[in-house]
Design an enzyme around this catalytic site. Structure first.
Site, PDB file in Angstrom:
ATOM      1  N   HIS A 160       0.280  -4.625  10.064  1.00  0.00           N
ATOM      2  CA  HIS A 160      -0.261  -3.597  10.980  1.00  0.00           C
ATOM      3  C   HIS A 160       0.567  -2.311  10.928  1.00  0.00           C
ATOM      4  O   HIS A 160       0.598  -1.555  11.886  1.00  0.00           O
ATOM      5  CB  HIS A 160      -0.318  -4.093  12.436  1.00  0.00           C
ATOM      6  CG  HIS A 160      -0.915  -5.459  12.596  1.00  0.00           C
ATOM      7  ND1 HIS A 160      -2.236  -5.662  12.903  1.00  0.00           N
ATOM      8  CD2 HIS A 160      -0.374  -6.699  12.463  1.00  0.00           C
ATOM      9  CE1 HIS A 160      -2.488  -6.962  12.970  1.00  0.00           C
ATOM     10  NE2 HIS A 160      -1.364  -7.615  12.697  1.00  0.00           N
ATOM     11  N   SER A 281       4.679  24.331  -1.290  1.00  0.00           N
ATOM     12  CA  SER A 281       3.653  25.035  -0.523  1.00  0.00           C
ATOM     13  C   SER A 281       3.864  26.524  -0.696  1.00  0.00           C
ATOM     14  O   SER A 281       5.003  26.989  -0.777  1.00  0.00           O
ATOM     15  CB  SER A 281       3.770  24.645   0.949  1.00  0.00           C
ATOM     16  OG  SER A 281       3.215  25.656   1.761  1.00  0.00           O
ATOM     17  N   LYS A 287       8.574  22.655   1.919  1.00  0.00           N
ATOM     18  CA  LYS A 287       7.700  21.551   1.523  1.00  0.00           C
ATOM     19  C   LYS A 287       7.904  21.056   0.093  1.00  0.00           C
ATOM     20  O   LYS A 287       8.091  21.830  -0.826  1.00  0.00           O
ATOM     21  CB  LYS A 287       6.217  21.954   1.671  1.00  0.00           C
ATOM     22  CG  LYS A 287       5.761  22.191   3.072  1.00  0.00           C
ATOM     23  CD  LYS A 287       5.561  20.923   3.887  1.00  0.00           C
ATOM     24  CE  LYS A 287       4.464  20.035   3.367  1.00  0.00           C
ATOM     25  NZ  LYS A 287       3.161  20.320   3.939  1.00  0.00           N
ATOM     26  N   GLU A 294      -1.146  11.499  -4.053  1.00  0.00           N
ATOM     27  CA  GLU A 294      -2.313  11.927  -3.270  1.00  0.00           C
ATOM     28  C   GLU A 294      -3.547  12.023  -4.162  1.00  0.00           C
ATOM     29  O   GLU A 294      -4.634  11.565  -3.812  1.00  0.00           O
ATOM     30  CB  GLU A 294      -2.063  13.285  -2.616  1.00  0.00           C
ATOM     31  CG  GLU A 294      -1.027  13.245  -1.508  1.00  0.00           C
ATOM     32  CD  GLU A 294      -0.734  14.659  -0.999  1.00  0.00           C
ATOM     33  OE1 GLU A 294      -1.561  15.195  -0.249  1.00  0.00           O
ATOM     34  OE2 GLU A 294       0.310  15.223  -1.377  1.00  0.00           O
TER      35      GLU A 294
END
Ligand code: ARG
Length: 465
Positions: A160, A281, A287, A294
């Site tokens: 979980h 970024s 970043k 991804e």
């Protein structure tokens, strides 16, 4: 009357094809990549026709020479595919006729584009499948090496997405080695089933010529000719199977990606991925984004989309060939290109992954990951498991309130919760003991991980032999 003679099927037509329809109908942009298989298939067909006395030696030789020249033209970029000739098959055949005249026109004896496309696609996907299996094997060996390195790197195991029990990173990585093993198996199974030769099925019913289907099957490396001509030209389940295998593999890569993305976040800080596989970024200077996992996670969407597309395309089709089936290649080629890319990126990226052992260890040591082991200790002292569960539950409650961990509970705290709970039991708790104790086949103990990694190494090496 317009001249329709440039179309190989122009005989019964009076007016030319609508210009937009010509473009819409054409598949060269997708199937031109099967040019080598189309040529190989034609050579095998011509050799068989010649051996059966259907084609003269002379024609056979001209065909072979012509096809070799065409292969050269395509590979050097001289060849111009035209949409007026619809697909790879007619483009090559028409060029052959341009080059060698009547012999070129004889090549299509006892053949149809229907058995031709089924053959080309199987040949093409067979070698692409072999490459995908190789890429999977490579990724597995990368993971096995990492698992060896991290056989005793301790991290929290989750259920979980809540801290459950400590595990070793090596064990976690080997879980993916198992998944990829099944993926490779699915591709190999599909390959075996699709490795039958449709040539000779012609348009749908077979041919009136005295052909030898065994010889074409054999020379093209198929295990046998297909058993039913109608099925051969209308079966696309080999594409469905390959797309299903690709989808499952993509889902495995996607789950793995999700973990890498989480692990690289500022909240986890378990790992850092190499700069070469990340981007920054344009506005936020701090970043470093895990773009590759991804993107790999995202690719699963279009690969699964390809599976759905072929299933829906085929669902209502009567036997035998229908033009709808021309859509089959778009889905599978796109899926294979992308899956191959995903496997390559992962194989290249993971060796450069930095693992933050201290942070992983600290995360495993908090969040009461050792609670099950404390309950097991009570059981060993004679406490029934359900009582032990209750006692440890209370202990966790106490620790949360007191802001301490289980192993730092003092005598008073233990006695207050239950007389059967001792400081010896809580002092003995450590994440190292927890993982080391799970020392059986399939367990997370460093011993087991090392053993399994060694077994995998041998197993993977055997594929190279
Ligand atoms: N380009 C076609 C395809 O990919 C080849 C087969 C065409 N057959 C036909 N009868 N029109 O499906």
């Amino acid at each position: 009357m317009p001249n329709m003679s440039e179309k190989p099927w122009g005989g019964r037509f009076e007016s030319p094809t609508d210009k937009f329809v010509e473009a819409f109908n054409a598949s060269t942009d997708v199937d031109a990549r099967m040019y080598a298989e189309d040529i190989t298939g034609s050579k095998a067909h011509a050799a068989m026709l010649c051996a059966q006395g259907i084609l003269s030696q002379e024609d056979h030789h001209s065909i072979l020479r012509g096809l070799d020249e065409i292969l050269g033209e395509i590979e050097s970029g001289e060849f111009e595919f035209t949409i007026a000739l619809e697909d790879v098959h007619m483009n090559i055949e028409s060029r052959l006729t341009q080059k060698i005249g009547d012999a070129g026109k004889r090549l299509h004896t006892a053949r149809s584009r229907n058995d031709q496309v089924a053959t080309d696609t199987r040949l093409y996907l067979r070698s692409r499948t072999d490459t995908i299996i190789k890429r999977i094997r490579h990724l597995q060996s990368v993971l096995v090496s990492l698992a060896e390195t991290h056989a005793d790197t301790i991290m929290p195991g989750f259920t979980h997405l809540q801290t459950a029990q400590p595990v070793t990173l090596g064990h976690h990585l080997l879980a993916y080695v198992e998944m990829f093993e099944r993926d490779a198996g699915r591709f190999a199974d599909a390959r075996t089933r699709m490795n039958q030769c449709p040539l000779g099925s012609a348009a749908l019913a077979g041919t009136t010529f005295d052909i030898n289907r065994f010889s074409t099957a054999e020379s093209l490396g198929f295990d046998a000719p297909t058993g039913n001509s109608l099925d051969s030209v209308s079966d696309r389940d080999f594409i469905m199977e390959l797309l299903a295998a690709a989808s499952i593999c993509a889902v495995h890569l996607s789950r793995f990606s999700e973990e890498l993305i989480l692990w690289m976040s500022a909240q986890f800080r378990f790992i850092d991925l190499p700069d070469a596989f990340c981007t920054g970024s344009s506005i936020m200077p701090q970043k470093k984004n895990p773009d590759m996992p991804e993107l790999v996670r995202g690719k699963s969407g279009r690969i699964i989309g390809g599976l759905v597309a072929i299933l829906v395309t085929m669902k209502g089709l009567p036997l035998a060939y229908n033009k709808d089936m021309q859509e089959d290649k778009t889905a599978i080629f796109d899926a294979f290109d992308n899956l191959e890319g995903c496997l390559r990126v992962f194989g290249d990226m993971l060796p450069g992954m930095k693992v933050n052992r201290e942070i992983m260890h600290a995360a495993a040591s908090s969040g009461f990951a050792t609670a099950t082991d404390l309950a097991d200790a009570l059981v060993r002292a004679g406490v029934p498991f359900r009582d032990a569960h209750e006692i440890v539950g209370k202990s966790v409650g106490h620790c949360i309130k007191a802001g301490i961990e289980l192993h730092t509970m003092d005598e008073m705290a233990c006695a207050n919760i239950d007389a059967r709970l001792s400081t010896d039991m809580v002092r003995a708790l450590s994440v190292e003991t927890c993982v080391a104790a799970r020392d059986h086949i399939g367990g997370t103990a460093p011993n087991q991980v090392r053993k399994q990694a060694a077994d995998w190494k041998k197993n993977l090496e055997s594929h190279h032999e």
